[in-house]
Scaffold this motif. Structure first.
Motif, mmCIF file in Angstrom:
data_model
loop_
_atom_site.group_PDB
_atom_site.id
_atom_site.type_symbol
_atom_site.label_atom_id
_atom_site.label_comp_id
_atom_site.label_asym_id
_atom_site.label_seq_id
_atom_site.Cartn_x
_atom_site.Cartn_y
_atom_site.Cartn_z
ATOM 1 N N THR A 1 0.827 -1.206 0.000
ATOM 2 C CA THR A 1 0.000 0.000 0.000
ATOM 3 C C THR A 1 0.863 1.257 0.000
ATOM 4 O O THR A 1 0.591 2.212 -0.743
ATOM 5 C CB THR A 1 -0.935 0.008 1.225
ATOM 6 O OG1 THR A 1 -1.770 -1.148 1.179
ATOM 7 C CG2 THR A 1 -1.814 1.256 1.230
ATOM 8 N N THR A 2 1.913 1.271 0.809
ATOM 9 C CA THR A 2 2.797 2.443 0.866
ATOM 10 C C THR A 2 3.517 2.639 -0.454
ATOM 11 O O THR A 2 3.675 3.766 -0.933
ATOM 12 C CB THR A 2 3.815 2.289 2.006
ATOM 13 O OG1 THR A 2 3.145 1.939 3.205
ATOM 14 C CG2 THR A 2 4.590 3.584 2.216
ATOM 15 N N ILE A 3 3.957 1.548 -1.055
ATOM 16 C CA ILE A 3 4.649 1.644 -2.344
ATOM 17 C C ILE A 3 3.723 2.232 -3.398
ATOM 18 O O ILE A 3 4.102 3.151 -4.141
ATOM 19 C CB ILE A 3 5.174 0.265 -2.781
ATOM 20 C CG1 ILE A 3 6.300 -0.193 -1.851
ATOM 21 C CG2 ILE A 3 5.677 0.298 -4.228
ATOM 22 C CD1 ILE A 3 6.724 -1.634 -2.057
ATOM 23 N N ARG A 4 2.484 1.714 -3.467
ATOM 24 C CA ARG A 4 1.534 2.239 -4.450
ATOM 25 C C ARG A 4 1.234 3.706 -4.192
ATOM 26 O O ARG A 4 1.109 4.507 -5.125
ATOM 27 C CB ARG A 4 0.225 1.429 -4.429
ATOM 28 C CG ARG A 4 0.353 0.033 -4.996
ATOM 29 C CD ARG A 4 -0.999 -0.531 -5.411
ATOM 30 N NE ARG A 4 -1.944 -0.578 -4.299
ATOM 31 C CZ ARG A 4 -2.033 -1.580 -3.445
ATOM 32 N NH1 ARG A 4 -1.217 -2.611 -3.544
ATOM 33 N NH2 ARG A 4 -2.929 -1.561 -2.478
ATOM 34 N N PHE A 5 1.109 4.068 -2.910
ATOM 35 C CA PHE A 5 0.803 5.451 -2.578
ATOM 36 C C PHE A 5 1.926 6.378 -3.038
ATOM 37 O O PHE A 5 1.667 7.432 -3.649
ATOM 38 C CB PHE A 5 0.572 5.605 -1.078
ATOM 39 C CG PHE A 5 0.253 7.011 -0.662
ATOM 40 C CD1 PHE A 5 -0.979 7.568 -0.937
ATOM 41 C CD2 PHE A 5 1.207 7.793 -0.023
ATOM 42 C CE1 PHE A 5 -1.273 8.871 -0.581
ATOM 43 C CE2 PHE A 5 0.926 9.102 0.344
ATOM 44 C CZ PHE A 5 -0.314 9.636 0.062
ATOM 45 N N LEU A 6 3.171 6.022 -2.761
ATOM 46 C CA LEU A 6 4.288 6.867 -3.171
ATOM 47 C C LEU A 6 4.410 6.925 -4.691
ATOM 48 O O LEU A 6 4.774 7.968 -5.249
ATOM 49 C CB LEU A 6 5.586 6.365 -2.543
ATOM 50 C CG LEU A 6 5.697 6.555 -1.026
ATOM 51 C CD1 LEU A 6 6.993 5.947 -0.502
ATOM 52 C CD2 LEU A 6 5.628 8.038 -0.649
ATOM 53 N N GLU A 7 4.103 5.821 -5.373
ATOM 54 C CA GLU A 7 4.082 5.845 -6.839
ATOM 55 C C GLU A 7 3.057 6.858 -7.343
ATOM 56 O O GLU A 7 3.317 7.607 -8.293
ATOM 57 C CB GLU A 7 3.732 4.463 -7.385
ATOM 58 C CG GLU A 7 4.873 3.472 -7.421
ATOM 59 C CD GLU A 7 4.507 2.239 -8.217
ATOM 60 O OE1 GLU A 7 5.014 2.071 -9.337
ATOM 61 O OE2 GLU A 7 3.681 1.461 -7.708
ATOM 62 N N LEU A 8 1.877 6.868 -6.712
ATOM 63 C CA LEU A 8 0.832 7.788 -7.134
ATOM 64 C C LEU A 8 1.189 9.229 -6.815
ATOM 65 O O LEU A 8 0.875 10.131 -7.595
ATOM 66 C CB LEU A 8 -0.496 7.414 -6.478
ATOM 67 C CG LEU A 8 -1.201 6.194 -7.053
ATOM 68 C CD1 LEU A 8 -2.457 5.879 -6.260
ATOM 69 C CD2 LEU A 8 -1.567 6.427 -8.511
#
Length: 325
Positions: free
Chosen positions: A222-229
């Motif tokens: 979730t954190t990885i996807r959030f930072l990607e976004l």
């Protein structure tokens, strides 16, 4: 001789699914390959795919193919879907007489459904199954120029209304026209339908998740996807909207990770008419890059191991005699 084209929208953020939807596995194929194959069977000659999020993956996937044209929406994080539609229509203008268009995550509409849509004489038609409208839709090429003249902030429904074009509903016995993969749960339902409708083997699949810890959690999926976004959208607020989570939830995650790491992941600027902006710090960008690279290698290795043990393992099929493709 008439020519039929197709427009596939693959520029979305796939935020709720958590994985890049166009290349999700579907039997021995992928969402987008299965959709293109069915479109070709229905008589489509030229396919335009509009890319955005993870465009490089589709560029690698279609390298060397001459039956697919990729059109990139560089501002995919800030523009409406209608803008991606316009980019695709511009690439098809003058090259076809009518076209099908669909999001990449609605892959299982049958060839018969597509043929019925293409046989419709209306300027715009969409399938109706079980009282619900779905995809793909059919568009007469005469509408391309008027749609391109519309403001990019419109949506297809309002644009057609302004052009006084009333969609025609083509009634079909094809529930797949309404089946997408917005979430992992809906992906599982779609795979089950695929197995029943196509007589495909029901197989086990691997779902690999990544968690990085120090004294406590630093990064997870979730954190990885959030930072990607955040990197793609330029703000925490936009990333939160894309992931359908609250700002406070995202803030707590980032603060907790920063406390463990001992450095900032994001640089935040508040205020302004459009709200605050955010960007990754150099250390945050470096950490995200490492995690994404590790994700790719882990998934490739894990899939190889999984296939070694389960390539020949299948589950009993459940036939669905109502659906003929």
């Amino acid at each position: 001789m008439s020519t039929t084209g197709a427009l596939i929208l693959a520029a979305g953020l796939s935020s709720r699914m958590g994985r890049f939807k166009p290349l999700l596995p579907l039997g021995e194929s992928t969402f987008i390959d299965h959709l293109i194959h069915t479109m070709h069977d229905a008589g489509v000659k030229l396919v335009v795919v509009v890319t955005g999020w993870h465009a490089y993956e589709l560029e690698e996937h279609f390298a060397g193919r001459d039956d697919v044209i990729l059109v990139h929406n560089p501002d995919f994080a800030h523009t409406h879907m209608f803008y991606s539609i316009q980019l695709g229509l511009a690439a098809l203008q003058g090259k076809c007489d009518k076209l099908l268009f669909s999001p990449a995550d609605v892959p299982l509409a049958s060839c018969r459904t597509m043929e019925r849509l293409l046989a419709c004489k209306a300027p715009f038609a969409c399938p109706l199954s079980g009282g619900k409208t779905g995809h793909p839709a059919m568009l007469d090429a005469q509408l391309i120029a008027p749609l391109l003249a519309m403001p990019s902030g419109e949506n297809m429904r309002s644009a057609l209304t302004q052009l006084q074009v009333r969609p025609v509903h083509v009634v079909v016995d094809d529930p797949a026209v309404c089946m997408d993969a917005d979430t992992p749960e809906s992906y599982g339902e779609l795979l089950g339908y695929y197995s029943r409708a196509y007589g495909a083997p029901r197989t086990l699949r691997l779902d690999l998740t990544l968690t990085v810890l120090a004294e406590s959690l630093v990064f997870d999926e979730t954190t990885i996807r959030f930072l990607e976004l955040v990197e793609a959208c330029g703000s925490m607020q936009n990333a939160c909207r894309g992931m359908h989570i609250s700002y406070s939830t995202a803030w707590r995650r980032i603060v907790a990770a920063e406390e463990v790491l001992g450095f900032a992941l994001l640089e935040r600027e508040s205020g302004g008419a459009q709200g605050g902006r955010s960007r990754l710090t150099p250390q945050g960008h470096d950490l995200l890059t490492r995690c994404k690279a590790m994700q790719r290698e882990l998934l490739a290795s894990a899939n190889e191991i999984f296939q070694r043990y389960f390539a020949d393992y299948s589950l009993p099929n459940i036939a669905d005699k109502r659906h003929r493709v």
